[in-house]
Scaffold this motif. Structure first.
Motif, PDB file in Angstrom:
ATOM      1  N   TRP A  19      53.221  40.229  24.520  1.00  0.00           N
ATOM      2  CA  TRP A  19      52.062  39.915  25.341  1.00  0.00           C
ATOM      3  C   TRP A  19      51.962  40.755  26.625  1.00  0.00           C
ATOM      4  O   TRP A  19      50.836  41.087  27.044  1.00  0.00           O
ATOM      5  CB  TRP A  19      52.021  38.423  25.680  1.00  0.00           C
ATOM      6  CG  TRP A  19      53.220  37.857  26.390  1.00  0.00           C
ATOM      7  CD1 TRP A  19      54.263  37.208  25.820  1.00  0.00           C
ATOM      8  CD2 TRP A  19      53.493  37.887  27.790  1.00  0.00           C
ATOM      9  NE1 TRP A  19      55.181  36.827  26.777  1.00  0.00           N
ATOM     10  CE2 TRP A  19      54.731  37.224  28.001  1.00  0.00           C
ATOM     11  CE3 TRP A  19      52.823  38.392  28.891  1.00  0.00           C
ATOM     12  CZ2 TRP A  19      55.300  37.075  29.263  1.00  0.00           C
ATOM     13  CZ3 TRP A  19      53.388  38.247  30.162  1.00  0.00           C
ATOM     14  CH2 TRP A  19      54.609  37.595  30.335  1.00  0.00           C
ATOM     15  N   PRO A  20      53.072  41.186  27.276  1.00  0.00           N
ATOM     16  CA  PRO A  20      52.892  41.993  28.497  1.00  0.00           C
ATOM     17  C   PRO A  20      52.199  43.331  28.250  1.00  0.00           C
ATOM     18  O   PRO A  20      51.630  43.915  29.177  1.00  0.00           O
ATOM     19  CB  PRO A  20      54.331  42.205  28.996  1.00  0.00           C
ATOM     20  CG  PRO A  20      55.118  41.081  28.404  1.00  0.00           C
ATOM     21  CD  PRO A  20      54.506  40.876  27.057  1.00  0.00           C
ATOM     22  N   LEU A  21      52.250  43.837  27.009  1.00  0.00           N
ATOM     23  CA  LEU A  21      51.571  45.098  26.700  1.00  0.00           C
ATOM     24  C   LEU A  21      50.055  44.947  26.798  1.00  0.00           C
ATOM     25  O   LEU A  21      49.342  45.919  27.059  1.00  0.00           O
ATOM     26  CB  LEU A  21      51.949  45.558  25.287  1.00  0.00           C
ATOM     27  CG  LEU A  21      53.434  45.797  25.019  1.00  0.00           C
ATOM     28  CD1 LEU A  21      53.653  46.154  23.544  1.00  0.00           C
ATOM     29  CD2 LEU A  21      53.968  46.902  25.932  1.00  0.00           C
ATOM     30  N   HIS A  22      49.571  43.745  26.578  1.00  0.00           N
ATOM     31  CA  HIS A  22      48.130  43.494  26.571  1.00  0.00           C
ATOM     32  C   HIS A  22      47.669  42.700  27.794  1.00  0.00           C
ATOM     33  O   HIS A  22      46.537  42.867  28.246  1.00  0.00           O
ATOM     34  CB  HIS A  22      47.741  42.716  25.309  1.00  0.00           C
ATOM     35  CG  HIS A  22      48.237  43.330  24.040  1.00  0.00           C
ATOM     36  ND1 HIS A  22      47.571  44.375  23.428  1.00  0.00           N
ATOM     37  CD2 HIS A  22      49.331  43.066  23.276  1.00  0.00           C
ATOM     38  CE1 HIS A  22      48.232  44.714  22.327  1.00  0.00           C
ATOM     39  NE2 HIS A  22      49.296  43.940  22.218  1.00  0.00           N
ATOM     40  N   PHE A  23      48.536  41.859  28.316  1.00  0.00           N
ATOM     41  CA  PHE A  23      48.156  40.947  29.400  1.00  0.00           C
ATOM     42  C   PHE A  23      49.231  40.968  30.494  1.00  0.00           C
ATOM     43  O   PHE A  23      49.966  39.996  30.671  1.00  0.00           O
ATOM     44  CB  PHE A  23      47.990  39.525  28.852  1.00  0.00           C
ATOM     45  CG  PHE A  23      46.984  39.409  27.747  1.00  0.00           C
ATOM     46  CD1 PHE A  23      45.614  39.436  28.012  1.00  0.00           C
ATOM     47  CD2 PHE A  23      47.396  39.268  26.430  1.00  0.00           C
ATOM     48  CE1 PHE A  23      44.679  39.313  26.998  1.00  0.00           C
ATOM     49  CE2 PHE A  23      46.470  39.136  25.408  1.00  0.00           C
ATOM     50  CZ  PHE A  23      45.106  39.162  25.687  1.00  0.00           C
ATOM     51  N   PRO A  24      49.336  42.077  31.225  1.00  0.00           N
ATOM     52  CA  PRO A  24      50.453  42.240  32.166  1.00  0.00           C
ATOM     53  C   PRO A  24      50.430  41.296  33.358  1.00  0.00           C
ATOM     54  O   PRO A  24      51.456  41.137  34.033  1.00  0.00           O
ATOM     55  CB  PRO A  24      50.307  43.702  32.613  1.00  0.00           C
ATOM     56  CG  PRO A  24      48.857  44.033  32.393  1.00  0.00           C
ATOM     57  CD  PRO A  24      48.471  43.271  31.169  1.00  0.00           C
ATOM     58  N   ALA A  25      49.307  40.671  33.640  1.00  0.00           N
ATOM     59  CA  ALA A  25      49.235  39.777  34.802  1.00  0.00           C
ATOM     60  C   ALA A  25      49.706  38.357  34.487  1.00  0.00           C
ATOM     61  O   ALA A  25      49.857  37.540  35.392  1.00  0.00           O
ATOM     62  CB  ALA A  25      47.802  39.731  35.342  1.00  0.00           C
ATOM     63  N   THR A  26      49.945  38.071  33.228  1.00  0.00           N
ATOM     64  CA  THR A  26      50.279  36.719  32.809  1.00  0.00           C
ATOM     65  C   THR A  26      51.616  36.266  33.378  1.00  0.00           C
ATOM     66  O   THR A  26      52.608  36.993  33.328  1.00  0.00           O
ATOM     67  CB  THR A  26      50.351  36.637  31.268  1.00  0.00           C
ATOM     68  OG1 THR A  26      49.097  37.036  30.736  1.00  0.00           O
ATOM     69  CG2 THR A  26      50.669  35.226  30.808  1.00  0.00           C
ATOM     70  N   TRP A 225      48.437  33.967  21.777  1.00  0.00           N
ATOM     71  CA  TRP A 225      47.565  34.899  22.469  1.00  0.00           C
ATOM     72  C   TRP A 225      46.896  35.806  21.447  1.00  0.00           C
ATOM     73  O   TRP A 225      47.364  35.955  20.318  1.00  0.00           O
ATOM     74  CB  TRP A 225      48.321  35.742  23.505  1.00  0.00           C
ATOM     75  CG  TRP A 225      49.476  36.571  23.010  1.00  0.00           C
ATOM     76  CD1 TRP A 225      50.794  36.267  23.096  1.00  0.00           C
ATOM     77  CD2 TRP A 225      49.411  37.868  22.360  1.00  0.00           C
ATOM     78  NE1 TRP A 225      51.564  37.267  22.542  1.00  0.00           N
ATOM     79  CE2 TRP A 225      50.745  38.265  22.091  1.00  0.00           C
ATOM     80  CE3 TRP A 225      48.364  38.707  21.985  1.00  0.00           C
ATOM     81  CZ2 TRP A 225      51.059  39.472  21.456  1.00  0.00           C
ATOM     82  CZ3 TRP A 225      48.673  39.906  21.356  1.00  0.00           C
ATOM     83  CH2 TRP A 225      50.003  40.280  21.096  1.00  0.00           C
ATOM     84  N   SER A 226      45.789  36.400  21.838  1.00  0.00           N
ATOM     85  CA  SER A 226      45.070  37.334  20.974  1.00  0.00           C
ATOM     86  C   SER A 226      44.441  38.416  21.840  1.00  0.00           C
ATOM     87  O   SER A 226      43.732  38.112  22.799  1.00  0.00           O
ATOM     88  CB  SER A 226      43.978  36.597  20.190  1.00  0.00           C
ATOM     89  OG  SER A 226      43.172  37.508  19.474  1.00  0.00           O
ATOM     90  N   ALA A 227      44.716  39.662  21.510  1.00  0.00           N
ATOM     91  CA  ALA A 227      44.201  40.775  22.299  1.00  0.00           C
ATOM     92  C   ALA A 227      42.857  41.284  21.808  1.00  0.00           C
ATOM     93  O   ALA A 227      42.182  42.045  22.501  1.00  0.00           O
ATOM     94  CB  ALA A 227      45.213  41.922  22.299  1.00  0.00           C
ATOM     95  N   ALA A 242      37.281  39.159  31.780  1.00  0.00           N
ATOM     96  CA  ALA A 242      36.581  39.441  33.031  1.00  0.00           C
ATOM     97  C   ALA A 242      36.927  38.420  34.105  1.00  0.00           C
ATOM     98  O   ALA A 242      37.064  38.759  35.284  1.00  0.00           O
ATOM     99  CB  ALA A 242      35.072  39.455  32.789  1.00  0.00           C
ATOM    100  N   ARG A 243      37.066  37.168  33.701  1.00  0.00           N
ATOM    101  CA  ARG A 243      37.361  36.108  34.653  1.00  0.00           C
ATOM    102  C   ARG A 243      38.748  36.275  35.276  1.00  0.00           C
ATOM    103  O   ARG A 243      38.934  36.134  36.474  1.00  0.00           O
ATOM    104  CB  ARG A 243      37.259  34.751  33.942  1.00  0.00           C
ATOM    105  CG  ARG A 243      37.666  33.552  34.769  1.00  0.00           C
ATOM    106  CD  ARG A 243      36.642  33.183  35.799  1.00  0.00           C
ATOM    107  NE  ARG A 243      35.439  32.644  35.170  1.00  0.00           N
ATOM    108  CZ  ARG A 243      34.334  32.328  35.819  1.00  0.00           C
ATOM    109  NH1 ARG A 243      34.275  32.524  37.122  1.00  0.00           N
ATOM    110  NH2 ARG A 243      33.283  31.837  35.192  1.00  0.00           N
ATOM    111  N   ARG A 244      39.732  36.576  34.425  1.00  0.00           N
ATOM    112  CA  ARG A 244      41.105  36.731  34.896  1.00  0.00           C
ATOM    113  C   ARG A 244      41.720  37.938  34.193  1.00  0.00           C
ATOM    114  O   ARG A 244      42.414  37.801  33.188  1.00  0.00           O
ATOM    115  CB  ARG A 244      41.918  35.467  34.616  1.00  0.00           C
ATOM    116  CG  ARG A 244      41.444  34.256  35.387  1.00  0.00           C
ATOM    117  CD  ARG A 244      42.116  32.980  34.896  1.00  0.00           C
ATOM    118  NE  ARG A 244      43.551  32.973  35.151  1.00  0.00           N
ATOM    119  CZ  ARG A 244      44.370  31.988  34.763  1.00  0.00           C
ATOM    120  NH1 ARG A 244      43.893  30.953  34.090  1.00  0.00           N
ATOM    121  NH2 ARG A 244      45.656  32.045  35.033  1.00  0.00           N
ATOM    122  N   PRO A 245      41.468  39.147  34.701  1.00  0.00           N
ATOM    123  CA  PRO A 245      41.969  40.350  34.039  1.00  0.00           C
ATOM    124  C   PRO A 245      43.490  40.319  33.868  1.00  0.00           C
ATOM    125  O   PRO A 245      44.230  39.996  34.799  1.00  0.00           O
ATOM    126  CB  PRO A 245      41.547  41.478  34.998  1.00  0.00           C
ATOM    127  CG  PRO A 245      40.376  40.916  35.742  1.00  0.00           C
ATOM    128  CD  PRO A 245      40.678  39.458  35.911  1.00  0.00           C
TER     129      PRO A 245
END
Length: 303
Positions: A19-26, A225-227, A242-245
Motif C-alpha cells: 500500500w505505501p507504493l500507492h498511498f504513501p500518506a496513509t 485497499w484498491s489503487a 482528491a479529498r485525502r491525497p
C-alpha cells in the motif's frame, strides 16, 4: 466458481503491504500478530473448503442498496448449497438503519433456525453492522452463532455520503454531477435511514455496538485497499484521492474506516468495495467467501 477472462489477471490475496507504493500518506499500523489472520486466508485461498458441521446454517447479509442488486451472493449461495450446507440470504432494506435492520435480522433468523441448529454469518459492508446489531439485541441468537465474518465494514463515515448529506462543510469538494441525484435519493424513505448510518450522522448506538462486541461469538473482519477501480459501478477513487491525497481506500471507505479495534483482521490488496459481492476485475467472489468461511473459526477463536 467463475473463471476470470483470459485477458484479465486473476486476483490474488498477496500484497497488502504494497500500500505505501500507492498511498504513501496513509497512517496504518498492522494488527498485532495475535489478531492478524491474513496469512491464514492466503494459505486457504488455494483450497477453500469449508469444514463446518453440515447442518450449520450459513447466513449471508449484504449491505446498503443490495436489494437492487439481485446477483449479490447468488453464486456463493448456490455453491454452498451444492456442498450440502443450508443457506439463508437475508432480505435487507436500505430504508432501515443499523438497529432496525438488526431487529429484522433477529426476527427472520429466529423463525428460520430449527431447535438446536447453529449458524455462521458472512456479511458485507453495512450488513456486517446489521448482523452485529442482531446479535447484540438477541442473546439466544448470540448463543447459537458459531462465527461472524464482516467484509469491509463501514466503521467510519462514507466520504461520498457525507458529501451528499453536506457533512463535509468547509472542506473542498469537487464537482460531481451525480451528487445532485444522490442528494435527492438519500432523502427518500427508501434509503434515508440506511444512508444516514454510514455517514457522520449515524445513530450513536452504532459506536456502542462496535465498542462492546459479542463476547462469546468468534468474529473477524476484512479490510482492503484498491489503487484502481475494478468497474465503473459505484466506485469513487477520484473523489477519495482528491479529498485525502495518498490515503488508502477501497473506492468507498478509507482504510481506517474499515477497521474494528480488537477484532481479528484479514488485510487484502487491490480489492474494491463492491467486488466481494459483484466480482469483476479477475476477482472470484465465490472463492473469496468460501475461503473466508474456511478461515473463520480457527482465526476468530483468537479474539
Amino acid at each position: 466458481m467463475k473463471r476470470p477472462s483470459a485477458i484479465t489477471h486473476a486476483w490474488m490475496p498477496e500484497g497488502f503491504a504494497d500500500w505505501p507504493l500507492h498511498f504513501p500518506a496513509t497512517e496504518f499500523v498492522a494488527p498485532d500478530a495475535r489478531l492478524d489472520c491474513t496469512e491464514k486466508f492466503v494459505a486457504a485461498w488455494h483450497m477453500p473448503m469449508p469444514s463446518l458441521d453440515p447442518d450449520t446454517l450459513v447466513v449471508l447479509v449484504a449491505g446498503l442498496f443490495s436489494e437492487w442488486l439481485p446477483g449479490c451472493f447468488q453464486d456463493c449461495a448456490q455453491t454452498l448449497r451444492r456442498l450440502g450446507y443450508p443457506v439463508l440470504r437475508l432480505p435487507v432494506r436500505s430504508s432501515r438503519g443499523v438497529m432496525a435492520q438488526g431487529r429484522h435480522i433477529s426476527k427472520v433468523l429466529t423463525a428460520e433456525l430449527r431447535q438446536g441448529q447453529r449458524f455462521v454469518v458472512l456479511a458485507h459492508s453495512k450488513g456486517g453492522l446489521d448482523a452485529l446489531a442482531a446479535l447484540a439485541q438477541n442473546q439466544a441468537l448470540s448463543e447459537a452463532c458459531d462465527g461472524v465474518a464482516l467484509v469491509q465494514p463501514p466503521t467510519g463515515p462514507s466520504t461520498v455520503i457525507d458529501d451528499v448529506l453536506a457533512c463535509n462543510v468547509g472542506q473542498p469538494s469537487g464537482n460531481y454531477p451525480l451528487d445532485r441525484v444522490r442528494r435527492v435519493l438519500a432523502k427518500t424513505r427508501w434509503v434515508a435511514e440506511g444512508a444516514r448510518d454510514i455517514s457522520s450522522l449515524r445513530d450513536p448506538h452504532i459506536s456502542d455496538l462496535l465498542e462492546h462486541l459479542p463476547a462469546d461469538v468468534p468474529c473477524l473482519h476484512v479490510i482492503s485497499w484498491s489503487a484502481a477501480p475494478s468497474s465503473r459501478f459505484d466506485t469513487h477513487h477520484g473523489r477519495l484521492n482528491a479529498r485525502r491525497p495518498g490515503w488508502a481506500h477501497d473506492g468507498q471507505f478509507y482504510l481506517e474506516h474499515q477497521c474494528i479495534e480488537g477484532m481479528p483482521q484479514i488485510c487484502l490488496p487491490r480489492l474494491d468495495h463492491g467486488q466481494p459481492v459483484l466480482g469483476g476485475g479477475g476477482f472470484d467472489a465465490t472463492r473469496f467467501w468460501l475461503t473466508l468461511l474456511a478461515v473463520l473459526h480457527g482465526c476468530a477463536q483468537t479474539r
